[in-house]
Design a protein around this motif. Structure first.
Motif, PDB file in Angstrom:
ATOM      1  N   GLY A  31       0.812  -1.207   0.000  1.00 47.68           N
ATOM      2  CA  GLY A  31       0.000   0.000   0.000  1.00 47.68           C
ATOM      3  C   GLY A  31       0.844   1.255   0.000  1.00 47.68           C
ATOM      4  N   SER A  32       1.905   1.252   0.785  1.00 50.07           N
ATOM      5  CA  SER A  32       2.791   2.413   0.835  1.00 50.07           C
ATOM      6  C   SER A  32       3.478   2.648  -0.507  1.00 50.07           C
ATOM      7  N   GLN A  33       3.934   1.563  -1.147  1.00 53.95           N
ATOM      8  CA  GLN A  33       4.586   1.700  -2.448  1.00 53.95           C
ATOM      9  C   GLN A  33       3.610   2.179  -3.509  1.00 53.95           C
ATOM     10  N   TRP A  34       2.383   1.729  -3.429  1.00 56.88           N
ATOM     11  CA  TRP A  34       1.346   2.191  -4.354  1.00 56.88           C
ATOM     12  C   TRP A  34       1.154   3.697  -4.207  1.00 56.88           C
ATOM     13  N   ALA A  35       1.094   4.165  -2.970  1.00 59.05           N
ATOM     14  CA  ALA A  35       0.907   5.594  -2.722  1.00 59.05           C
ATOM     15  C   ALA A  35       2.102   6.399  -3.225  1.00 59.05           C
ATOM     16  N   ASP A  36       3.305   5.916  -2.951  1.00 60.84           N
ATOM     17  CA  ASP A  36       4.501   6.640  -3.401  1.00 60.84           C
ATOM     18  C   ASP A  36       4.534   6.756  -4.910  1.00 60.84           C
ATOM     19  N   ALA A  37       4.197   5.668  -5.614  1.00 56.09           N
ATOM     20  CA  ALA A  37       4.198   5.706  -7.070  1.00 56.09           C
ATOM     21  C   ALA A  37       3.140   6.665  -7.599  1.00 56.09           C
ATOM     22  N   THR A  38       1.960   6.661  -6.992  1.00 59.25           N
ATOM     23  CA  THR A  38       0.896   7.573  -7.432  1.00 59.25           C
ATOM     24  C   THR A  38       1.295   9.022  -7.211  1.00 59.25           C
ATOM     25  N   LEU A  39       1.916   9.300  -6.060  1.00 62.10           N
ATOM     26  CA  LEU A  39       2.350  10.663  -5.777  1.00 62.10           C
ATOM     27  C   LEU A  39       3.431  11.109  -6.746  1.00 62.10           C
ATOM     28  N   MET A  40       4.383  10.237  -7.026  1.00 62.49           N
ATOM     29  CA  MET A  40       5.496  10.608  -7.906  1.00 62.49           C
ATOM     30  C   MET A  40       5.077  10.717  -9.365  1.00 62.49           C
ATOM     31  N   LEU A  41       4.251   9.781  -9.820  1.00 63.31           N
ATOM     32  CA  LEU A  41       3.926   9.714 -11.247  1.00 63.31           C
ATOM     33  C   LEU A  41       2.693  10.519 -11.611  1.00 63.31           C
ATOM     34  N   GLY A  42       1.712  10.536 -10.717  1.00 66.57           N
ATOM     35  CA  GLY A  42       0.437  11.139 -11.073  1.00 66.57           C
ATOM     36  C   GLY A  42       0.233  12.559 -10.600  1.00 66.57           C
ATOM     37  N   VAL A  43       0.567  12.828  -9.344  1.00 68.70           N
ATOM     38  CA  VAL A  43       0.210  14.125  -8.778  1.00 68.70           C
ATOM     39  C   VAL A  43       1.017  15.256  -9.404  1.00 68.70           C
ATOM     40  N   THR A  44       2.302  15.026  -9.667  1.00 60.12           N
ATOM     41  CA  THR A  44       3.094  16.093 -10.282  1.00 60.12           C
ATOM     42  C   THR A  44       2.554  16.457 -11.660  1.00 60.12           C
ATOM     43  N   LYS A  45       2.174  15.445 -12.432  1.00 60.37           N
ATOM     44  CA  LYS A  45       1.587  15.721 -13.746  1.00 60.37           C
ATOM     45  C   LYS A  45       0.211  16.364 -13.599  1.00 60.37           C
ATOM     46  N   TYR A  46      -0.521  15.951 -12.600  1.00 58.75           N
ATOM     47  CA  TYR A  46      -1.828  16.549 -12.311  1.00 58.75           C
ATOM     48  C   TYR A  46      -1.685  18.043 -12.032  1.00 58.75           C
ATOM     49  N   LEU A  47      -0.696  18.414 -11.251  1.00 58.83           N
ATOM     50  CA  LEU A  47      -0.490  19.827 -10.925  1.00 58.83           C
ATOM     51  C   LEU A  47      -0.074  20.625 -12.153  1.00 58.83           C
ATOM     52  N   LYS A  48       0.739  20.028 -13.014  1.00 62.19           N
ATOM     53  CA  LYS A  48       1.229  20.762 -14.186  1.00 62.19           C
ATOM     54  C   LYS A  48       0.171  20.888 -15.278  1.00 62.19           C
ATOM     55  N   LEU A  49      -0.504  19.792 -15.564  1.00 61.19           N
ATOM     56  CA  LEU A  49      -1.395  19.790 -16.725  1.00 61.19           C
ATOM     57  C   LEU A  49      -2.817  20.213 -16.397  1.00 61.19           C
ATOM     58  N   VAL A  50      -3.269  19.919 -15.210  1.00 62.91           N
ATOM     59  CA  VAL A  50      -4.644  20.267 -14.855  1.00 62.91           C
ATOM     60  C   VAL A  50      -4.714  21.650 -14.208  1.00 62.91           C
ATOM     61  N   TYR A  51      -3.727  21.947 -13.366  1.00 61.01           N
ATOM     62  CA  TYR A  51      -3.734  23.242 -12.689  1.00 61.01           C
ATOM     63  C   TYR A  51      -2.806  24.263 -13.326  1.00 61.01           C
ATOM     64  N   GLY A  52      -2.094  23.854 -14.371  1.00 60.33           N
ATOM     65  CA  GLY A  52      -1.284  24.816 -15.102  1.00 60.33           C
ATOM     66  C   GLY A  52      -0.042  25.287 -14.382  1.00 60.33           C
ATOM     67  N   PHE A  53       0.516  24.443 -13.457  1.00 55.36           N
ATOM     68  CA  PHE A  53       1.771  24.831 -12.828  1.00 55.36           C
ATOM     69  C   PHE A  53       2.836  24.998 -13.894  1.00 55.36           C
ATOM     70  N   SER A  54       3.618  26.046 -13.777  1.00 52.54           N
ATOM     71  CA  SER A  54       4.602  26.364 -14.802  1.00 52.54           C
ATOM     72  C   SER A  54       5.631  25.254 -14.939  1.00 52.54           C
ATOM     73  N   ILE A  55       6.101  25.041 -16.171  1.00 52.30           N
ATOM     74  CA  ILE A  55       7.152  24.048 -16.406  1.00 52.30           C
ATOM     75  C   ILE A  55       8.437  24.422 -15.679  1.00 52.30           C
ATOM     76  N   ALA A  56       8.590  25.704 -15.349  1.00 54.93           N
ATOM     77  CA  ALA A  56       9.782  26.144 -14.635  1.00 54.93           C
ATOM     78  C   ALA A  56       9.872  25.513 -13.248  1.00 54.93           C
ATOM     79  N   TYR A  57       8.730  25.047 -12.719  1.00 58.74           N
ATOM     80  CA  TYR A  57       8.709  24.457 -11.385  1.00 58.74           C
ATOM     81  C   TYR A  57       8.739  22.928 -11.423  1.00 58.74           C
ATOM     82  N   GLU A  58       9.016  22.355 -12.586  1.00 59.66           N
ATOM     83  CA  GLU A  58       8.961  20.899 -12.707  1.00 59.66           C
ATOM     84  C   GLU A  58       9.973  20.225 -11.786  1.00 59.66           C
TER      85      GLU A  58
END
Length: 514
Positions: free
Chosen positions: A305-332
């Motif tokens: 469960g912990s590894q599942w959460a870590d992978a989701t946070l690393m792979l999904g949430v960062t892209k979610y913030l950039k593409l859905v909320y428009g976080f600048s690529i400068a903050y990648e």
């Protein structure tokens, strides 16, 4: 004639002496370094040295794991160019399409007005697909090796296997430039995953061998230095690749791994390994009892469960913030790096706290482990569920992401350390089983995130985060019901001499658990 012959012999002796001199100098240097290692061990202490090398070894492991992704992104010209990023944000961002501009209310507070938000499909670029393949290859490597490596460590010594894992993964990076984006590159990533997967059970055997139970959680928490490696390679690797070229990151990783292993060999293998406390590593492992042990499987399921959460946070949430909320690529790089530093600091804090709680006898070890599994699973599950319903304010999902990643840092103090509690004589093998199950969680999360963002689920962000929340809740519930911090009866009785402090600590711990 004789003078010429005498001169020739002198020249030959000079050449021979010149050839011998470097060897003699090298030998003297090696002896001096060995003496220095003994002095350092006496002055600093064995456990402090192991702590330092463990942290630096896991940092290097994190750098190697993320090196392929960093190199791909740094060299990429298509996925996140300014024009494409602007187009992605225009087509997918809540801010640009579904949120009206902030307007002041009657109390002069800024309010976001949200329109109806449909499901969004995010296109997968060529770089995305390549990165996914290389990442999945690494995950398969970490699935293959932990259980077998635990038994190898019992034969050759955990110190030797841990060092070999770091060295093997680092040296194999030297092959990456020649195999770049070929089938051989995938094979190298699998090999690196195999080496890295071997480090975890070896580290657990080192923990129970060299550290007293009251300090065990603190040492196990240093495993999260892997996340510190993610931050290091994200912040330093990207400019390195852009300025010096793609191959230089691999060369530098190999060089650092060789230097690290040389120091590990001198200060740990040669100095500590011959004097290590004798432990029951060669006793026949009770496989049947282990595989039928509910606490062992509860530990593995919690790690999954912990590894599942870590992978989701690393792979999904960062892209979610950039593409859905428009976080600048400068903050990648910031999004992919800085929260991991907080994860490492939080993990160390949790480890120190749980050791203090157990030493003071406030609660039993079982209760302490379950409490920290609750913190690392239930709380992030709630935060990640809310993450999909944060509306138009971009600060809210960023804060939830950081908080979730910090809370998952309680995993080593809970599930990881439980593997050493229930069977200290076979801690490496138990943790090898846990890491094997955990790697299955990584693969599962990788599939769900890929399908949810790019595939058949058509970008159902809430489904991706909801699935992660459900996995965290289910796995934590299993540990709450079956997990334990007590020594199991199938853990063989010690019939060998160990350090006096370990015997005393074990008896004290058993009295607390009773």
């Amino acid at each position: 004639m004789n003078a010429n012959r005498f001169s020739f012999e002198l020249d030959g002796l000079a050449v021979a002496a010149a050839e011998i001199m470097p060897l003699a100098t090298l030998k003297r240097s090696s002896v001096q370094l060995q003496k220095a290692a003994k002095v350092v061990n006496e002055q600093i202490g064995n456990r402090q040295l192991l702590l330092f090398f463990s942290i630096t070894g896991f940092i290097l492991a994190g750098v190697i794991e993320q090196s392929a992704s960093v190199t791909l992104r740094a060299n990429s010209t298509s996925p996140y160019s300014s024009a494409e990023f602007a187009e992605y944000v225009e087509n997918t961002s809540y801010i640009t399409r579904y949120c009206q501009p902030p307007v002041p209310d009657e109390k002069k507070n800024t309010v976001h007005v949200v329109r109806s938000i449909p499901h969004i499909e995010i296109p997968m670029t060529k770089t995305d697909r390549t990165e996914s393949v290389l990442r999945e290859a690494y995950m398969w490597g970490t699935l293959i090796s932990p259980l077998a490596a635990s038994r190898i460590a019992a034969r050759v010594g955990a110190e030797r296997l841990f060092g070999a894992g770091v060295l093997g993964a680092g040296v194999s990076a030297l092959l990456v430039p020649a195999a770049w984006l070929t089938p051989y590159h995938v094979a190298i990533r699998i090999l690196q995953g195999v080496f890295m997967g071997a480090m975890w059970p070896a580290a657990h055997m080192i923990a129970v061998t060299w550290f007293k139970p009251k300090h065990l959680s603190g040492f196990v928490s240093t495993y999260t230095a892997v996340n510190l490696g993610y931050a290091v390679v994200g912040l330093l690797g990207t400019p390195l690749v852009r300025h010096l070229g793609r191959d230089w990151l691999s060369y530098i990783i190999t060089l650092i791994a060789i230097i690290w292993y040389f120091l590990w060999w001198k200060f740990v293998e040669e100095t500590l390994n011959p004097n290590r406390p004798i432990r029951d590593e060669h006793r026949l492992l009770p496989w049947r009892q282990l595989l039928l042990s509910k606490p062992a499987w509860a530990c593995g399921i919690a790690v999954m469960g912990s590894q599942w959460a870590d992978a989701t946070l690393m792979l999904g949430v960062t892209k979610y913030l950039k593409l859905v909320y428009g976080f600048s690529i400068a903050y990648e790089d910031v999004l992919n790096s800085l929260p991991h530093i907080g994860h490492f600091i939080a993990a160390l804090t949790f480890g120190i706290v749980v050791d203090h709680v157990r030493e003071s006898g406030i609660v039993s070890t079982t209760t302490a482990r379950k409490l920290f599994v609750y913190i690392s699973h239930f709380l992030p599950a709630a935060l990640m569920f809310v993450l999909g319903y944060t509306g138009c304010d971009p600060a809210a999902p960023a804060a939830l992401y950081t908080a979730s990643l910090a809370l998952t840092g309680a995993t080593p103090a809970g599930a990881f350390a439980s593997a050493a509690d229930i069977a200290p004589n076979f801690a490496g093998t138990v943790f090898g089983l846990c890491q094997t199950v955990g790697a299955a969680g990584l693969l599962g999360a990788n599939y769900v995130v890929s399908e949810g963002l790019h595939g058949s689920f058509a970008g159902w962000w809430r489904l991706v985060f909801g699935a992660c929340s459900a996995v965290l809740l289910i796995t934590a519930t299993v540990f709450m019901g079956m997990g334990s911090g007590s020594i199991q009866d199938w853990n063989a009785e010690c019939d060998f001499e160990v350090e006096k402090e370990i015997v005393e600590e074990a008896s004290r711990l058993e009295s607390v658990l009773e």
